[in-house]
Motif scaffolding. Structure first.
Motif, PDB file in Angstrom:
ATOM      1  N   ASP A 102       0.846  -1.192   0.000  1.00  0.00           N
ATOM      2  CA  ASP A 102       0.000   0.000   0.000  1.00  0.00           C
ATOM      3  C   ASP A 102       0.880   1.240   0.000  1.00  0.00           C
ATOM      4  O   ASP A 102       1.959   1.261   0.616  1.00  0.00           O
ATOM      5  N   PHE A 103       0.439   2.291  -0.673  1.00  0.00           N
ATOM      6  CA  PHE A 103       1.242   3.508  -0.715  1.00  0.00           C
ATOM      7  C   PHE A 103       0.344   4.731  -0.809  1.00  0.00           C
ATOM      8  O   PHE A 103      -0.868   4.628  -1.025  1.00  0.00           O
ATOM      9  N   THR A 104       0.971   5.880  -0.650  1.00  0.00           N
ATOM     10  CA  THR A 104       0.284   7.166  -0.724  1.00  0.00           C
ATOM     11  C   THR A 104       0.786   7.927  -1.938  1.00  0.00           C
ATOM     12  O   THR A 104       1.987   7.930  -2.230  1.00  0.00           O
ATOM     13  N   THR A 105      -0.123   8.571  -2.644  1.00  0.00           N
ATOM     14  CA  THR A 105       0.263   9.383  -3.785  1.00  0.00           C
ATOM     15  C   THR A 105      -0.635  10.611  -3.852  1.00  0.00           C
ATOM     16  O   THR A 105      -1.543  10.781  -3.025  1.00  0.00           O
ATOM     17  N   CYS A 106      -0.371  11.472  -4.823  1.00  0.00           N
ATOM     18  CA  CYS A 106      -1.079  12.752  -4.926  1.00  0.00           C
ATOM     19  C   CYS A 106      -2.226  12.663  -5.926  1.00  0.00           C
ATOM     20  O   CYS A 106      -2.207  11.843  -6.847  1.00  0.00           O
ATOM     21  N   THR A 107      -3.179  13.554  -5.757  1.00  0.00           N
ATOM     22  CA  THR A 107      -4.298  13.588  -6.699  1.00  0.00           C
ATOM     23  C   THR A 107      -3.824  13.923  -8.106  1.00  0.00           C
ATOM     24  O   THR A 107      -4.425  13.493  -9.084  1.00  0.00           O
ATOM     25  N   SER A 108      -2.741  14.678  -8.223  1.00  0.00           N
ATOM     26  CA  SER A 108      -2.241  15.078  -9.535  1.00  0.00           C
ATOM     27  C   SER A 108      -1.277  14.070 -10.131  1.00  0.00           C
ATOM     28  O   SER A 108      -0.779  14.257 -11.238  1.00  0.00           O
ATOM     29  N   GLN A 109      -0.981  12.997  -9.408  1.00  0.00           N
ATOM     30  CA  GLN A 109       0.061  12.059  -9.808  1.00  0.00           C
ATOM     31  C   GLN A 109      -0.546  10.736 -10.223  1.00  0.00           C
ATOM     32  O   GLN A 109      -1.151  10.035  -9.422  1.00  0.00           O
ATOM     33  N   GLY A 110      -0.394  10.364 -11.502  1.00  0.00           N
ATOM     34  CA  GLY A 110      -0.795   9.039 -11.922  1.00  0.00           C
ATOM     35  C   GLY A 110       0.229   8.008 -11.491  1.00  0.00           C
ATOM     36  O   GLY A 110       1.323   8.330 -11.032  1.00  0.00           O
ATOM     37  N   PHE A 111      -0.117   6.741 -11.639  1.00  0.00           N
ATOM     38  CA  PHE A 111       0.813   5.691 -11.256  1.00  0.00           C
ATOM     39  C   PHE A 111       0.492   4.431 -12.040  1.00  0.00           C
ATOM     40  O   PHE A 111      -0.554   4.309 -12.678  1.00  0.00           O
ATOM     41  N   ILE A 112       1.431   3.502 -12.012  1.00  0.00           N
ATOM     42  CA  ILE A 112       1.276   2.217 -12.695  1.00  0.00           C
ATOM     43  C   ILE A 112       1.271   1.106 -11.664  1.00  0.00           C
ATOM     44  O   ILE A 112       2.176   1.019 -10.831  1.00  0.00           O
ATOM     45  N   LEU A 113       0.243   0.289 -11.709  1.00  0.00           N
ATOM     46  CA  LEU A 113       0.211  -0.928 -10.904  1.00  0.00           C
ATOM     47  C   LEU A 113       0.698  -2.077 -11.772  1.00  0.00           C
ATOM     48  O   LEU A 113       0.161  -2.311 -12.860  1.00  0.00           O
ATOM     49  N   ASP A 114       1.712  -2.781 -11.313  1.00  0.00           N
ATOM     50  CA  ASP A 114       2.300  -3.873 -12.079  1.00  0.00           C
ATOM     51  C   ASP A 114       2.092  -5.171 -11.302  1.00  0.00           C
ATOM     52  O   ASP A 114       2.606  -5.323 -10.191  1.00  0.00           O
ATOM     53  N   ALA A 115       1.341  -6.083 -11.872  1.00  0.00           N
ATOM     54  CA  ALA A 115       1.037  -7.353 -11.207  1.00  0.00           C
ATOM     55  C   ALA A 115       2.185  -8.331 -11.440  1.00  0.00           C
ATOM     56  O   ALA A 115       2.345  -8.874 -12.536  1.00  0.00           O
ATOM     57  N   GLN A 116       2.994  -8.551 -10.407  1.00  0.00           N
ATOM     58  CA  GLN A 116       4.131  -9.460 -10.500  1.00  0.00           C
ATOM     59  C   GLN A 116       3.668 -10.890 -10.224  1.00  0.00           C
ATOM     60  O   GLN A 116       3.155 -11.197  -9.146  1.00  0.00           O
ATOM     61  N   VAL A 117       3.877 -11.776 -11.202  1.00  0.00           N
ATOM     62  CA  VAL A 117       3.387 -13.147 -11.133  1.00  0.00           C
ATOM     63  C   VAL A 117       4.535 -14.089 -10.795  1.00  0.00           C
ATOM     64  O   VAL A 117       5.630 -13.973 -11.335  1.00  0.00           O
ATOM     65  N   VAL A 118       4.278 -15.011  -9.868  1.00  0.00           N
ATOM     66  CA  VAL A 118       5.213 -16.103  -9.586  1.00  0.00           C
ATOM     67  C   VAL A 118       4.639 -17.367 -10.206  1.00  0.00           C
ATOM     68  O   VAL A 118       3.560 -17.832  -9.833  1.00  0.00           O
ATOM     69  N   LYS A 119       5.406 -17.945 -11.180  1.00  0.00           N
ATOM     70  CA  LYS A 119       4.936 -19.141 -11.868  1.00  0.00           C
ATOM     71  C   LYS A 119       5.466 -20.392 -11.182  1.00  0.00           C
ATOM     72  O   LYS A 119       6.389 -20.346 -10.379  1.00  0.00           O
ATOM     73  N   SER A 120       4.887 -21.502 -11.566  1.00  0.00           N
ATOM     74  CA  SER A 120       5.385 -22.790 -11.097  1.00  0.00           C
ATOM     75  C   SER A 120       6.782 -23.027 -11.659  1.00  0.00           C
ATOM     76  O   SER A 120       7.078 -22.629 -12.794  1.00  0.00           O
ATOM     77  N   PRO A 121       7.675 -23.682 -10.904  1.00  0.00           N
ATOM     78  CA  PRO A 121       9.005 -23.980 -11.442  1.00  0.00           C
ATOM     79  C   PRO A 121       8.955 -24.929 -12.636  1.00  0.00           C
ATOM     80  O   PRO A 121       9.912 -25.013 -13.398  1.00  0.00           O
ATOM     81  N   TYR A 122       7.855 -25.665 -12.815  1.00  0.00           N
ATOM     82  CA  TYR A 122       7.686 -26.563 -13.962  1.00  0.00           C
ATOM     83  C   TYR A 122       6.701 -25.985 -14.972  1.00  0.00           C
ATOM     84  O   TYR A 122       6.009 -26.709 -15.672  1.00  0.00           O
ATOM     85  N   SER A 123       6.629 -24.676 -15.001  1.00  0.00           N
ATOM     86  CA  SER A 123       5.603 -24.030 -15.809  1.00  0.00           C
ATOM     87  C   SER A 123       5.706 -24.430 -17.272  1.00  0.00           C
ATOM     88  O   SER A 123       6.785 -24.615 -17.829  1.00  0.00           O
ATOM     89  N   LEU A 124       4.544 -24.573 -17.894  1.00  0.00           N
ATOM     90  CA  LEU A 124       4.470 -24.855 -19.324  1.00  0.00           C
ATOM     91  C   LEU A 124       4.457 -23.573 -20.144  1.00  0.00           C
ATOM     92  O   LEU A 124       4.080 -23.584 -21.307  1.00  0.00           O
ATOM     93  N   ASN A 125       4.888 -22.462 -19.492  1.00  0.00           N
ATOM     94  CA  ASN A 125       4.958 -21.168 -20.184  1.00  0.00           C
ATOM     95  C   ASN A 125       3.606 -20.750 -20.750  1.00  0.00           C
ATOM     96  O   ASN A 125       3.483 -20.291 -21.887  1.00  0.00           O
ATOM     97  N   GLN A 126       2.585 -20.939 -19.944  1.00  0.00           N
ATOM     98  CA  GLN A 126       1.272 -20.494 -20.353  1.00  0.00           C
ATOM     99  C   GLN A 126       1.221 -18.968 -20.377  1.00  0.00           C
ATOM    100  O   GLN A 126       1.963 -18.293 -19.676  1.00  0.00           O
ATOM    101  N   THR A 127       0.353 -18.437 -21.179  1.00  0.00           N
ATOM    102  CA  THR A 127       0.086 -17.001 -21.139  1.00  0.00           C
ATOM    103  C   THR A 127      -1.011 -16.743 -20.121  1.00  0.00           C
ATOM    104  O   THR A 127      -1.890 -17.579 -19.902  1.00  0.00           O
ATOM    105  N   PHE A 128      -0.959 -15.568 -19.480  1.00  0.00           N
ATOM    106  CA  PHE A 128      -1.889 -15.251 -18.409  1.00  0.00           C
ATOM    107  C   PHE A 128      -2.855 -14.160 -18.837  1.00  0.00           C
ATOM    108  O   PHE A 128      -2.528 -13.289 -19.661  1.00  0.00           O
ATOM    109  N   THR A 129      -4.018 -14.207 -18.257  1.00  0.00           N
ATOM    110  CA  THR A 129      -5.021 -13.159 -18.438  1.00  0.00           C
ATOM    111  C   THR A 129      -5.117 -12.354 -17.150  1.00  0.00           C
ATOM    112  O   THR A 129      -5.163 -12.930 -16.063  1.00  0.00           O
ATOM    113  N   TYR A 130      -5.143 -11.022 -17.264  1.00  0.00           N
ATOM    114  CA  TYR A 130      -5.159 -10.125 -16.116  1.00  0.00           C
ATOM    115  C   TYR A 130      -6.440  -9.293 -16.137  1.00  0.00           C
ATOM    116  O   TYR A 130      -6.878  -8.823 -17.187  1.00  0.00           O
ATOM    117  N   LYS A 131      -6.994  -9.115 -14.936  1.00  0.00           N
ATOM    118  CA  LYS A 131      -8.150  -8.237 -14.802  1.00  0.00           C
ATOM    119  C   LYS A 131      -8.006  -7.442 -13.514  1.00  0.00           C
ATOM    120  O   LYS A 131      -7.754  -8.008 -12.452  1.00  0.00           O
TER     121      LYS A 131
END
Length: 675
Positions: A102-131
């Motif tokens: 959680d963080f604090t920012t200003c009304t005049s300041q936009g920001f980027i939320l970046d969803a960091q994903v941890v995959k399985s160590p045996y991942s089949l390199n699937q593509t992910f859908t984000y919402k």
């Protein structure tokens, strides 16, 4: 050779069939069908009667309804040899997803939320859908992890991200995370100050804190460098060989101002040579902080504030957060904070929720600080034995060399504070929570007093050991509540300890019996409502203190000293305490059969009884002692606590037409064990 095939495999389908295909890799002969199969793990295997779910067939059906990620493997045996397949990973959603803190920012300041994903160590390199759901979030799903948010109004905004494997058909379970963004109306500083807005640093993973919004130390230094008429830097060039100490000096009281919104991080990786501990010194600077703004001193960094002013922004109606000595980047050394004067100009810190927060083993030196209108001035949390002064309270003329709090003022205007404490007074000057040892004040008479006034508590301690010397307390308020129970009344020093068999110790006053004047004085004036309370399992030494000063305007309302339930510990209230104008001088309650109490060489003057016709709670008593553990019929003669009352002087009552006189009161105790 054994191959496993998903037949068919669509990640978002409701089931999948896993099949083991056994082939010969060398030799001759034909394969036979008498193989034994074992699938591991045996979770989520489905089947219907008479074919019950079993892991022993050449193929199994897996229910994907509640499955997120799992690796299946089959073992095959034919009575002579065995073989196993490689793991087949079914990944329908990632192991975890993280939006950051959680963080604090200003009304005049936009920001980027970046969803960091941890995959399985045996991942089949699937593509992910984000919402992402939340205010001003994109309305559709996407296959990228970044979400750009702009145009938010002031207030708390909650965002939830859902991530699952991109597939066709069925419904894939989602992995989720949530973040709260506090959007505030940030500082609106005048044109002659340096304004720093929080900057979003993406993929900042080197120190284990990706996707947080903060102001870097680089920006602070570059801003000062860009304003040479407002600030001077020593060394003047950041390319100097000596990068371990950087001093920024304000050149003018009106111009030398940093305007800070968000979090200012002081970290050791910048401008440092050969891993030398770095020190940033700010002299005669004004730091104006926006709502909820904070300064974080990270590992291996020392922040020195000399003659500075740290306060809320002009026109702000909200408190800023605080200055944190906060090791979060796993550095090998603790951060350090130093508060001092510049010449004769003290450092002033005001309008904060928690002005200074010290954790773990962070060293500190705090003197000539003026703390005003903060909810809490100094907060210690989960600290080890960080105070290394050695022996304390011996009357030595030598001052402590490190880890001290002395010659400071802790006060308020006496009114309620601003948001979020607009209905509350200043809570406490110093709070302690699970601290092994902190020394407040200095045993040297050459040091100025610590002055505590206009707050609910001077010192509020929980499960901690501490010492208090050379300090003065006055104007203690009741807490904001209509209840009259004791827990909600203000206290000069309030200390509570759990009954958890820890050997906690408090020392109030100087240990040197021969001092002419006491080291700690309680000159309680004006609206003093309560006592100095020490409750729970702890050892206490209360020496050489003055309560009141003989002036009825400085009366101690209720008790000068109240101990409650010290358990099997030692309590010493002796060596020249002077108690003036009290309702009850010393009240001890809940005395354990194995406790040791010494009350001696104290001077009780002019007990106060406001109304002789309506007397309650033994007003006018010098020493009140009661045992709540059991009645005398339960406590045998040998189990009576070791109570010694000796060589006390008890003066007159401050009331006319005295008809009663309670110098002592004992309940459930055998008084022949007292003298």
């Amino acid at each position: 050779m054994i191959d496993t095939d998903p037949v068919p495999f669509s990640p978002c389908s409701t089931s999948v069939t896993l099949t083991a295909n056994v082939t010969m890799t060398s030799g001759s002969g034909s394969l036979v069908n008498d193989y034994c199969y074992l699938w591991v793990p045996d979770k989520h295997i489905i089947g219907t009667p008479p074919n019950q779910p079993t892991p022993f067939g050449s193929s199994i059906d897996i229910d994907l309804t509640n499955l997120t990620t799992e690796a299946y493997q089959v073992y095959v045996y034919n009575d002579q040899c065995w073989a196993s397949s490689a793991p087949l990973v079914i990944e329908r959603s990632p192991i975890s997803v993280h939006l950051g803190k959680d963080f604090t920012t200003c009304t005049s300041q936009g920001f980027i939320l970046d969803a960091q994903v941890v995959k399985s160590p045996y991942s089949l390199n699937q593509t992910f859908t984000y919402k992402l759901t939340g205010d001003n979030a994109p309305t559709s799903t996407q296959t990228t992890s970044d979400f750009n948010i702009t145009g938010l109004s002031a207030g708390l905004h909650t965002y939830t991200v859902e991530v699952w494997v991109n597939g066709v058909g069925g419904s894939c379970p989602a992995t989720t995370d949530e973040i709260i963004v506090n959007v505030v109306n940030c500082c609106s500083c005048s044109s002659n100050v340096v304004t720093l807005l929080p900057i979003s640093h993406e993929n900042y993973t080197q120190y284990g804190h990706p996707h947080e919004t903060y102001i870097s130390e680089t920006e602070l230094i570059n801003s000062a460098s860009a304003n040479p008429t407002d600030f001077s830097l020593t060394p003047p060039l950041l390319s100097s060989l000596d990068k371990s100490i950087l001093t920024i000096t304000g050149l003018s009281a009106s111009n030398s101002t940093f305007c800070i919104n968000g979090e200012l991080w002081l970290r050791n990786e910048e401008f440092i040579v050969n891993s030398v501990l770095k020190k940033l010194v700010l002299q005669k600077c004004t730091l104006k902080l926006g709502p909820d703004a904070k300064i974080k001193i990270r590992g291996k960094v020392t922040l020195v504030l000399e003659g500075c002013i740290i306060e809320k922004c002009d026109g702000s109606t909200e408190l800023w957060d605080g200055i944190y000595a906060d090791i979060e980047d796993e550095a090998t050394a603790e951060p350090e904070i130093v508060i001092d004067q510049y010449g004769t100009q003290p450092t002033q810190i005001r309008d904060a929720k928690n002005a200074i927060v010290i954790r773990r083993d962070s060293p500190y030196k705090i003197q000539y600080g003026e703390f005003t209108d903060n909810y809490i001035d100094i907060k210690f949390e989960k600290c080890k034995k960080i105070t290394k002064q050695g022996q304390s309270g011996t009357g030595s003329t030598a001052m402590f060399a490190n880890n001290y709090i002395r010659s400071c003022t802790f006060t308020s205007a006496g009114t309620t504070l601003i948001t979020p404490y607009s209905t509350a007074h200043k809570f406490a000057a110093i709070t302690l929570n699970d601290v092994e040892r902190v020394v407040i004040g200095d045993s040297s008479l050459a040091v100025d007093y610590n002055i505590f006034s206009n707050s609910n508590y001077g010192i509020n301690s929980y499960n901690s050991s501490f010492e208090c010397y050379h300090s003065s307390f006055s104007d203690i308020f009741d807490l904001e509540t209509s209840s009259l129970i004791r827990a909600y009344r203000g206290t000069s020093i309030f200390s509570h300890s759990d009954n958890d068999f820890n050997d906690r110790n408090i020392i109030i006053g100087n240990l040197d019996y021969d001092l002419i004047s006491p080291i700690v004085t309680f000159n309680n004036v004006f609206k003093i409502k309560f006592w100095n309370y020490f409750g729970g399992e702890m050892n206490a030494k209360i020496y050489n203190n003055v309560f009141g000063n003989g002036n009825t305007a400085n009366r101690i309302v209720n008790n000068c000293i109240w101990t409650n339930g010290s358990n099997q510990k030692s309590v010493y209230i002796t060596r020249g305490n002077v108690l003036n104008d009290y309702y009850v001088g010393i009240r001890s309650f809940g005395i354990h059969p194995d406790a040791i109490y010494h009350i001696g060489y104290n001077n009780f003057n002019k007990a106060y009884i406001p109304n002789w016709s309506v007397i309650y709670s033994f007003q006018g008593t010098a020493i009140y002692m009661a045992n709540s553990y059991a009645s005398p019929t339960y406590i045998s003669e040998l189990e009576v606590p070791q109570i010694n009352i000796y060589n006390n002087e008890i003066g007159q009552k401050r009331c006319r037409n005295r008809t009663q006189n309670w110098d002592f009161h004992f309940a459930n105790l055998s008084t022949n064990h007292s003298k």
